[in-house]
Write a protein that holds these residues in place. Structure first.
Motif, PDB file in Angstrom:
ATOM      1  N   GLU A  29      66.605  15.489  15.232  1.00 41.32           N
ATOM      2  CA  GLU A  29      67.412  15.914  16.370  1.00 41.32           C
ATOM      3  C   GLU A  29      67.033  17.328  16.818  1.00 41.32           C
ATOM      4  O   GLU A  29      66.907  17.608  18.013  1.00 41.32           O
ATOM      5  CB  GLU A  29      68.887  15.858  15.994  1.00 41.32           C
ATOM      6  N   ILE A  30      66.795  18.200  15.836  1.00 47.15           N
ATOM      7  CA  ILE A  30      66.416  19.588  16.172  1.00 47.15           C
ATOM      8  C   ILE A  30      65.035  19.601  16.805  1.00 47.15           C
ATOM      9  O   ILE A  30      64.781  20.346  17.763  1.00 47.15           O
ATOM     10  CB  ILE A  30      66.459  20.466  14.904  1.00 47.15           C
ATOM     11  N   ARG A  31      64.111  18.784  16.305  1.00 46.97           N
ATOM     12  CA  ARG A  31      62.755  18.752  16.866  1.00 46.97           C
ATOM     13  C   ARG A  31      62.786  18.298  18.324  1.00 46.97           C
ATOM     14  O   ARG A  31      62.107  18.881  19.193  1.00 46.97           O
ATOM     15  CB  ARG A  31      61.871  17.823  16.041  1.00 46.97           C
ATOM     16  N   LEU A  32      63.550  17.260  18.622  1.00 50.87           N
ATOM     17  CA  LEU A  32      63.618  16.760  19.998  1.00 50.87           C
ATOM     18  C   LEU A  32      64.254  17.784  20.932  1.00 50.87           C
ATOM     19  O   LEU A  32      63.829  17.949  22.082  1.00 50.87           O
ATOM     20  CB  LEU A  32      64.406  15.455  20.027  1.00 50.87           C
ATOM     21  N   ARG A  33      65.254  18.480  20.434  1.00 48.56           N
ATOM     22  CA  ARG A  33      65.905  19.493  21.252  1.00 48.56           C
ATOM     23  C   ARG A  33      64.941  20.652  21.533  1.00 48.56           C
ATOM     24  O   ARG A  33      64.924  21.212  22.643  1.00 48.56           O
ATOM     25  CB  ARG A  33      67.165  19.996  20.548  1.00 48.56           C
ATOM     26  N   ALA A  34      64.124  21.007  20.548  1.00 52.15           N
ATOM     27  CA  ALA A  34      63.143  22.087  20.748  1.00 52.15           C
ATOM     28  C   ALA A  34      62.068  21.667  21.745  1.00 52.15           C
ATOM     29  O   ALA A  34      61.640  22.465  22.602  1.00 52.15           O
ATOM     30  CB  ALA A  34      62.510  22.440  19.403  1.00 52.15           C
ATOM     31  N   ALA A  35      61.612  20.400  21.677  1.00 55.28           N
ATOM     32  CA  ALA A  35      60.617  19.914  22.632  1.00 55.28           C
ATOM     33  C   ALA A  35      61.172  19.938  24.052  1.00 55.28           C
ATOM     34  O   ALA A  35      60.473  20.312  25.004  1.00 55.28           O
ATOM     35  CB  ALA A  35      60.187  18.491  22.241  1.00 55.28           C
ATOM     36  N   GLN A  36      62.431  19.544  24.163  1.00 54.54           N
ATOM     37  CA  GLN A  36      63.058  19.565  25.491  1.00 54.54           C
ATOM     38  C   GLN A  36      63.148  20.991  26.027  1.00 54.54           C
ATOM     39  O   GLN A  36      62.899  21.240  27.221  1.00 54.54           O
ATOM     40  CB  GLN A  36      64.448  18.933  25.396  1.00 54.54           C
ATOM     41  N   SER A  37      63.485  21.946  25.175  1.00 54.70           N
ATOM     42  CA  SER A  37      63.570  23.352  25.603  1.00 54.70           C
ATOM     43  C   SER A  37      62.208  23.861  26.045  1.00 54.70           C
ATOM     44  O   SER A  37      62.092  24.614  27.035  1.00 54.70           O
ATOM     45  CB  SER A  37      64.113  24.211  24.461  1.00 54.70           C
ATOM     46  N   LEU A  38      61.140  23.476  25.343  1.00 53.93           N
ATOM     47  CA  LEU A  38      59.800  23.921  25.706  1.00 53.93           C
ATOM     48  C   LEU A  38      59.404  23.367  27.064  1.00 53.93           C
ATOM     49  O   LEU A  38      58.837  24.094  27.908  1.00 53.93           O
ATOM     50  CB  LEU A  38      58.805  23.462  24.641  1.00 53.93           C
ATOM     51  N   LEU A  39      59.703  22.101  27.312  1.00 49.46           N
ATOM     52  CA  LEU A  39      59.335  21.505  28.597  1.00 49.46           C
ATOM     53  C   LEU A  39      60.118  22.129  29.735  1.00 49.46           C
ATOM     54  O   LEU A  39      59.592  22.299  30.850  1.00 49.46           O
ATOM     55  CB  LEU A  39      59.582  19.991  28.543  1.00 49.46           C
ATOM     56  N   GLN A  40      61.349  22.476  29.500  1.00 43.04           N
ATOM     57  CA  GLN A  40      62.149  23.137  30.539  1.00 43.04           C
ATOM     58  C   GLN A  40      61.624  24.541  30.830  1.00 43.04           C
ATOM     59  O   GLN A  40      61.591  24.988  31.985  1.00 43.04           O
ATOM     60  CB  GLN A  40      63.607  23.193  30.110  1.00 43.04           C
ATOM     61  N   LYS A  41      61.203  25.221  29.794  1.00 41.49           N
ATOM     62  CA  LYS A  41      60.710  26.603  29.956  1.00 41.49           C
ATOM     63  C   LYS A  41      59.408  26.629  30.737  1.00 41.49           C
ATOM     64  O   LYS A  41      59.165  27.556  31.533  1.00 41.49           O
ATOM     65  CB  LYS A  41      60.541  27.243  28.579  1.00 41.49           C
ATOM     66  N   PHE A  42      58.576  25.590  30.537  1.00 48.04           N
ATOM     67  CA  PHE A  42      57.265  25.565  31.218  1.00 48.04           C
ATOM     68  C   PHE A  42      57.184  24.370  32.166  1.00 48.04           C
ATOM     69  O   PHE A  42      56.185  23.648  32.206  1.00 48.04           O
ATOM     70  CB  PHE A  42      56.138  25.497  30.185  1.00 48.04           C
ATOM     71  N   SER A  43      58.224  24.149  32.863  1.00 53.51           N
ATOM     72  CA  SER A  43      58.225  23.052  33.826  1.00 53.51           C
ATOM     73  C   SER A  43      57.363  23.410  35.027  1.00 53.51           C
ATOM     74  O   SER A  43      57.016  24.575  35.261  1.00 53.51           O
ATOM     75  CB  SER A  43      59.654  22.755  34.287  1.00 53.51           C
ATOM     76  N   VAL A  44      57.020  22.405  35.822  1.00 51.62           N
ATOM     77  CA  VAL A  44      56.176  22.605  36.998  1.00 51.62           C
ATOM     78  C   VAL A  44      56.886  23.502  38.021  1.00 51.62           C
ATOM     79  O   VAL A  44      56.275  24.303  38.717  1.00 51.62           O
ATOM     80  CB  VAL A  44      55.819  21.241  37.624  1.00 51.62           C
ATOM     81  N   GLU A  45      58.198  23.370  38.076  1.00 52.06           N
ATOM     82  CA  GLU A  45      58.959  24.152  39.055  1.00 52.06           C
ATOM     83  C   GLU A  45      58.904  25.656  38.764  1.00 52.06           C
ATOM     84  O   GLU A  45      59.087  26.478  39.675  1.00 52.06           O
ATOM     85  CB  GLU A  45      60.430  23.710  39.059  1.00 52.06           C
ATOM     86  N   ASN A  46      58.622  26.043  37.514  1.00 53.82           N
ATOM     87  CA  ASN A  46      58.581  27.472  37.170  1.00 53.82           C
ATOM     88  C   ASN A  46      57.250  28.125  37.525  1.00 53.82           C
ATOM     89  O   ASN A  46      57.071  29.332  37.323  1.00 53.82           O
ATOM     90  CB  ASN A  46      58.855  27.660  35.681  1.00 53.82           C
ATOM     91  N   SER A  47      56.291  27.341  38.053  1.00 50.27           N
ATOM     92  CA  SER A  47      54.994  27.862  38.525  1.00 50.27           C
ATOM     93  C   SER A  47      54.324  28.728  37.469  1.00 50.27           C
ATOM     94  O   SER A  47      54.072  29.928  37.671  1.00 50.27           O
ATOM     95  CB  SER A  47      55.186  28.662  39.839  1.00 50.27           C
ATOM     96  N   GLN A  48      54.021  28.148  36.336  1.00 47.31           N
ATOM     97  CA  GLN A  48      53.335  28.861  35.269  1.00 47.31           C
ATOM     98  C   GLN A  48      51.839  28.933  35.579  1.00 47.31           C
ATOM     99  O   GLN A  48      51.258  28.013  36.165  1.00 47.31           O
ATOM    100  CB  GLN A  48      53.564  28.153  33.927  1.00 47.31           C
ATOM    101  N   SER A  49      51.202  30.015  35.124  1.00 46.77           N
ATOM    102  CA  SER A  49      49.766  30.160  35.327  1.00 46.77           C
ATOM    103  C   SER A  49      49.003  29.296  34.357  1.00 46.77           C
ATOM    104  O   SER A  49      49.513  28.866  33.318  1.00 46.77           O
ATOM    105  CB  SER A  49      49.363  31.631  35.139  1.00 46.77           C
ATOM    106  N   LYS A  50      47.728  29.002  34.726  1.00 48.43           N
ATOM    107  CA  LYS A  50      46.888  28.196  33.848  1.00 48.43           C
ATOM    108  C   LYS A  50      46.706  28.871  32.505  1.00 48.43           C
ATOM    109  O   LYS A  50      46.651  28.204  31.461  1.00 48.43           O
ATOM    110  CB  LYS A  50      45.529  27.954  34.497  1.00 48.43           C
ATOM    111  N   GLU A  51      46.587  30.172  32.517  1.00 47.57           N
ATOM    112  CA  GLU A  51      46.371  30.920  31.280  1.00 47.57           C
ATOM    113  C   GLU A  51      47.569  30.746  30.351  1.00 47.57           C
ATOM    114  O   GLU A  51      47.395  30.554  29.143  1.00 47.57           O
ATOM    115  CB  GLU A  51      46.164  32.401  31.610  1.00 47.57           C
ATOM    116  N   LYS A  52      48.722  30.800  30.913  1.00 45.97           N
ATOM    117  CA  LYS A  52      49.925  30.627  30.099  1.00 45.97           C
ATOM    118  C   LYS A  52      50.005  29.207  29.546  1.00 45.97           C
ATOM    119  O   LYS A  52      50.381  28.988  28.388  1.00 45.97           O
ATOM    120  CB  LYS A  52      51.169  30.937  30.944  1.00 45.97           C
ATOM    121  N   LEU A  53      49.605  28.253  30.385  1.00 43.28           N
ATOM    122  CA  LEU A  53      49.625  26.853  29.934  1.00 43.28           C
ATOM    123  C   LEU A  53      48.627  26.635  28.802  1.00 43.28           C
ATOM    124  O   LEU A  53      48.910  25.895  27.842  1.00 43.28           O
ATOM    125  CB  LEU A  53      49.319  25.914  31.100  1.00 43.28           C
TER     126      LEU A  53
END
Length: 995
Positions: A29-53
């Motif tokens: 449960e903790i692993r899935l919640r952490a994966a979800q947090s990571l995807l939200q932090k680096f979602s497409v809408e946040n316009s992350q740079s390629k370097e950061k990705l």
């Protein structure tokens, strides 16, 4: 010396650090919640740079290479979903997305091993690469509709490179490719990707590997129309009949060898280690048989069936005599899975020749290497039976039936496998179960008489076990024709057929051959099993007379039928006439019982049951049973032919019959006597009670036994009368009826123990003395006092004259006469001990009948005449078992006689009760045990309650009687009344005063 640059705390993303930490947490449960947090932090809408990705992707790949317990699970989920969001697909903006080539290059670079590293670190990086490739495949982004997209080929090349480089990773690589078929199936160009997958297996020389077989079958099932190469498998099918040998070899060598010799690229790395885990290819192949794909099976009409596959690949492969323990291990694991998922009609295939041999050998001893695996197979069978009891009959037949099974499976394997399986047979298969064991009884598959007798006895024991497992037996019209009741009737008929009849020809009613003739010992066992079955019927059936009636009628009908069976029981014309009269009476009773109602129906049913058992005893060869038929006729006339309801039935004859039954060493007859006795307690007369009282007053010895049964000694030797034999209890009966011996019930005395010690210690001395006398008489050894004389005399018979020979004969006669006397003394001692034990058992059973009488007739004034005899038994017996039962009987009588449950005061003789009370007080003054004193007190208070119910003023006289007893207690030293006698009276007085 340079210093490390201190990291600026402001540049550390603590949230991201926590996310990476949680991705490796052991909690899903903790692993899935952490994966979800990571995807939200680096979602497409946040316009992350390629370097950061790229940084995040690099960190995720490193996490895949981590050796922590749950790191790969958490990071692989996050990596897969991260690729779904940020991998370029079609005409998306390449400036804000990662390309497939970039991701693949980063994955390969981060999982490369540079320089000298430990073996564990190398292993972690290789596992990280394969987990990364699996994440890429699961993301689905590499399956592009664009025909120019060759990402799938690049991924396959890396997978096969890793599979060939590291043999221990080959199964994992094959599993990833096999599972990818489900991803391909949903894509637009799925058939092309599937074709490419198969081509890569062939190109890398792994088409005829376990992974190749599984993938081939997976592609064939998912894409029925795909055109597969014909150069690998005949008719493009690994399951073709002509390929079963090759398929068997491939699966048998899974995880121990690589591609077969002669295949393309034969330098593929070979597996050098054995894995206890069964290769997934076995499950894929099994599913094609147990859950076949309709299209595939229709296309390949020449495909092998499950029987061919199991025989070739498993029985002759994994379980062959020359197979290693490792392969047999796989065989047991495979068997466990098949038992859990196979259809019922395929279960029998598993019990093949080599499997059964190995299974029984490994199960027989805990020292065997695969013993625990064999036990797991048994547990898997039990697990399947919990959800599907219909296979129980199939499993039993396979375990017990030749040629692979054996009737004494439990004895050979030293387990209770069959014993536990028998109760699992459902009601629908009970008929088949009887038929199966009938075949074993008829033809034990051996011509050796001793072995055949053993098999037949085991078969009888198994059927008895199933009968006992049925907790209820109903007697409705429908249940008599099906279910457990019908099963019991069939079992009894089977036993009776072989116990009471001999086969006249070497054939049976169903034209099957018969094995060795049934021995007398086997017939005796079958009769005993009939008795055991009937004991269960008496305990569990509401109308046992119906089942016993069908049994004796089966015997009667088979006796009259002209066929292959001849009744073993033979009798003269007079006895046969008596038996025919008994049958006439039984038919009359049966017809009356069918239309009777209420208590009369219960009485007729009990009488019919008794009549059935008497007839069965006649077929058992009991000579006394013939005489019982006449007694039963008299009882019937007395109990059921009254001219008016006011006439009292004479049940003395019935009581005598029941006492004869309880004297037998059988739980069946004891239960029968109790059941019949309970239906006629209201008809028991004073003389009937006196018959039972007489038994209680008889001494617990051989003399008492002879007095009871009117036996007489004959020339100083014990009489072998039938009554004595019936009382013999030395061998325990098969119903588990306890034998009342000195060790079991505490009846032994020091005198008996001394006698046993004398017997054991003096035996050698007596034998030595006898040898010495005999040697001296024959002059084969010199006498101690006449050594010199013996040295000068000749010891040969030729030197003896007639007078010397006559003297020698007289001397020898004297010696043998003394020896015979010694044996006679020992025999009598044993007989005395057996007679004592028999009398103890007899008294206990009579007390059980009296307990039934007290419970049902405690309001009958006639029951009070039992008080003094029972008190006398408690005082005189030296057996704690008898004393305890008698004391309990007094206690039961006292508890049942409450304020409104005492004998009718209007019909009581008050003067007689007061006289009985004074006698009880006199008995209480006699020296006795504490149990005896307590029984006297209970008996006294019982009579007091009856007197108080008649007239409250009677308590004045009662107080006077207790006062006189107390006065004797104080002034007469011979009075042995216990103080508790008075304290219990005072306690009762207090409670009576309040009420």
């Amino acid at each position: 010396m340079s210093k490390k640059r201190r990291r600026d705390p402001g540049t550390i993303d603590t949230q991201l650090v926590e996310i990476y930490e949680d991705l490796a947490n052991e909690s899903g449960e903790i692993r899935l919640r952490a994966a979800q947090s990571l995807l939200q932090k680096f979602s497409v809408e946040n316009s992350q740079s390629k370097e950061k990705l790229r940084d995040v992707l690099t960190r995720l790949v490193r996490g895949l290479c981590s050796g922590r317990k749950a790191a790969r699970l958490g990071f692989s989920v996050a990596f897969t979903e991260f690729l779904v969001q940020h991998l370029v697909d079609g005409a998306q903006d390449v400036s804000t997305r990662l390309s497939f080539s970039e991701v693949l290059d980063l994955l390969i670079k981060q999982t490369e091993i540079g320089g000298k590293v430990s073996g564990q670190e190398e292993r972690d990086h290789q596992l990280g690469r394969i987990f990364g490739i699996e994440a890429v495949i699961k993301s689905g982004v590499l399956f592009s509709p664009d025909p120019k997209n060759d990402s799938w080929s690049h991924i396959l090349d890396h997978v096969f490179e890793l599979a060939k480089k590291k043999a221990w990773l080959r199964e994992e690589c094959g599993w990833i490719l096999y599972k990818s078929i489900q991803n391909i199936k949903t894509k637009t160009r799925g058939e092309i990707y599937a074709q490419k997958l198969v081509d890569k297996f062939i190109e890398n020389g792994l088409a005829k590997s376990p992974e190749g077989v599984a993938t081939w079958l997976g592609v064939q099932s998912a894409f029925p129309t795909v055109s597969l190469p014909t150069s690998v498998w005949q008719y493009q099918n690994p399951l073709h009949r002509k390929e079963k040998a090759a398929l068997s070899k491939i699966l048998k060598d899974a995880s121990t060898s690589g591609a077969p010799k002669g295949e393309a690229n034969s330098k593929v790395a070979q597996n050098s280690t054995w894995s206890p885990n069964l290769h997934f290819a076995w499950d894929v192949v099994l599913s094609s048989f147990l859950q076949p794909d309709i299209v595939t099976q229709a296309k390949n009409t020449e495909a092998i069936d499950f029987t061919d596959f199991w025989t070739e690949a498993v029985d002759n492969g994994l379980f062959s005599a020359s197979a290693s323990d490792q392969r047999k291990y796989w065989g047991f694991v495979l068997s466990q899975r098949v038992f859990l998922i196979a259809p019922a009609d395929l279960i029998s295939v598993v019990f093949s020749k080599n499997f059964m041999r190995c299974f029984m050998n490994q199960l027989a001893s805990s020292d065997r290497y695969l013993h625990r695996n064999a036990e797991k197979v048994v547990k898997s069978i039990y697990s399947r039976l919990e959800t599907d009891s219909s296979i129980a009959m199939t499993v039993l037949a396979c375990l017990l039936k030749a040629p692979h099974g054996c009737v004494n499976f439990d004895q050979i394997t030293k387990t209770k496998t069959v014993e536990k399986l028998l109760p699992q047979v459902d009601d629908k298969n009970l008929g088949d179960l009887v038929q199966f064991y009938a075949g074993i009884m008829q033809d034990p598959n051996t011509q050796e008489e001793k072995a055949a007798s053993l098999d037949r006895q085991i078969a009888a024991d198994h059927l008895l076990s199933v009968v006992r497992s049925r907790q209820t037996l109903t007697d409705t019209e429908s249940s008599m024709q099906s279910g457990p009741t019908l099963f019991v009737k069939k079992v009894l008929a089977l036993f009776a057929q072989h116990a009471y009849f001999s086969h006249q020809q070497e054939s049976h009613l169903d034209n099957r051959s018969i094995g060795p003739s049934i021995s007398d010992g086997t017939r005796s066992v079958l009769r005993s099993r009939i008795s055991s079955c009937l004991t269960h019927v008496l305990a569990k059936s509401a109308q046992p007379a119906h089942i016993t009636y069908d049994l004796v009628h089966f015997i009667r009908d088979l006796e009259k039928k002209d066929g292959d069976f001849k009744l073993l029981f033979e009798c003269d014309e007079a006895v046969n006439k008596t038996i025919n009269k008994g049958w006439t009476l039984l038919e009359k009773v049966h017809s009356k019982e069918a239309i009777a109602q209420g208590s009369r129906k219960r009485s007729l049913s009990a009488f019919e049951l008794l009549h059935n058992l008497v007839l069965l005893q006649i077929y058992n060869g009991d000579a006394d049973a013939v005489g019982m038929l006449g007694d039963l006729k008299s009882c019937y006339d007395s109990l059921f032919k009254h001219k008016s309801k006011s006439e009292q039935a004479d049940s003395d004859g019935l009581v005598e019959i029941l006492l004869g039954f309880v004297a037998k060493p059988s739980a069946l007859f004891r239960r029968l006597a109790s059941q019949v006795f309970s239906t006629c307690t209201s008809d028991i007369s004073d003389s009937g009670l006196q018959s039972m009282i007489k038994i209680l007053e008889t001494r617990e010895s051989k003399t008492g036994q002879e007095e009871l049964f009117d036996e007489e000694e004959n020339d100083g030797e014990s009489d072998d009368a039938s009554d004595v034999e019936l009382m013999s209890t030395s061998p325990p009966n098969d119903e588990g009826d306890p034998v009342a011996n000195s060790s079991a019930d505490g009846t032994g005395t020091s005198e008996d123990d001394d006698d046993d010690d004398d017997d054991s210690t003096a035996a050698a001395e007596e034998l030595a003395a006898f040898d010495a006398k005999l040697a001296q008489a024959l002059t084969t050894r010199p006498a101690m006092d006449d050594v010199a004389a013996a040295n000068n005399a000749s010891s040969s018979d030729e030197d003896m004259n007639d007078s010397q020979m006559e003297a020698l004969d007289a001397h020898l006669s004297t010696i043998f006469r003394e020896r015979k006397k010694q044996k006679t003394l020992k025999t009598k001692k044993t007989q005395n001990k057996d007679a004592k034990e028999a009398m103890i058992k007899f008294k206990c059973r009579v007390l059980e009948l009296l307990e039934i009488y007290i419970k049902q007739e405690h309001q009958n004034p006639r029951a009070m005449q039992l008080l003094l005899p029972i008190l006398n038994v408690i005082r005189t017996t030296k057996t704690p078992l008898v004393s305890g039962k008698a004391g309990d009987l007094i206690g039961t009588y006292f508890k049942l006689c409450k304020a409104h449950s005492v004998p009718d005061p209007e019909v009581l003789n008050t003067k007689m009760i007061f006289e009985l009370l004074r006698t009880v007080h006199q008995q209480a003054a006699v020296d006795g045990s504490n149990a005896y004193s307590s029984a006297c007190s209970r008996a006294s208070l019982l009579l007091v309650k009856i007197l108080a119910a008649r007239d409250r003023e009677n308590l004045r006289a009662v107080e006077s009687i207790y006062g006189q007893t107390h006065e004797r207690f104080m002034l007469d030293a011979r009075s042995r009344v216990k103080p508790s006698f008075f304290s219990e009276w005072l306690n009762w007085s207090v409670s009576a005063r309040k009420s």
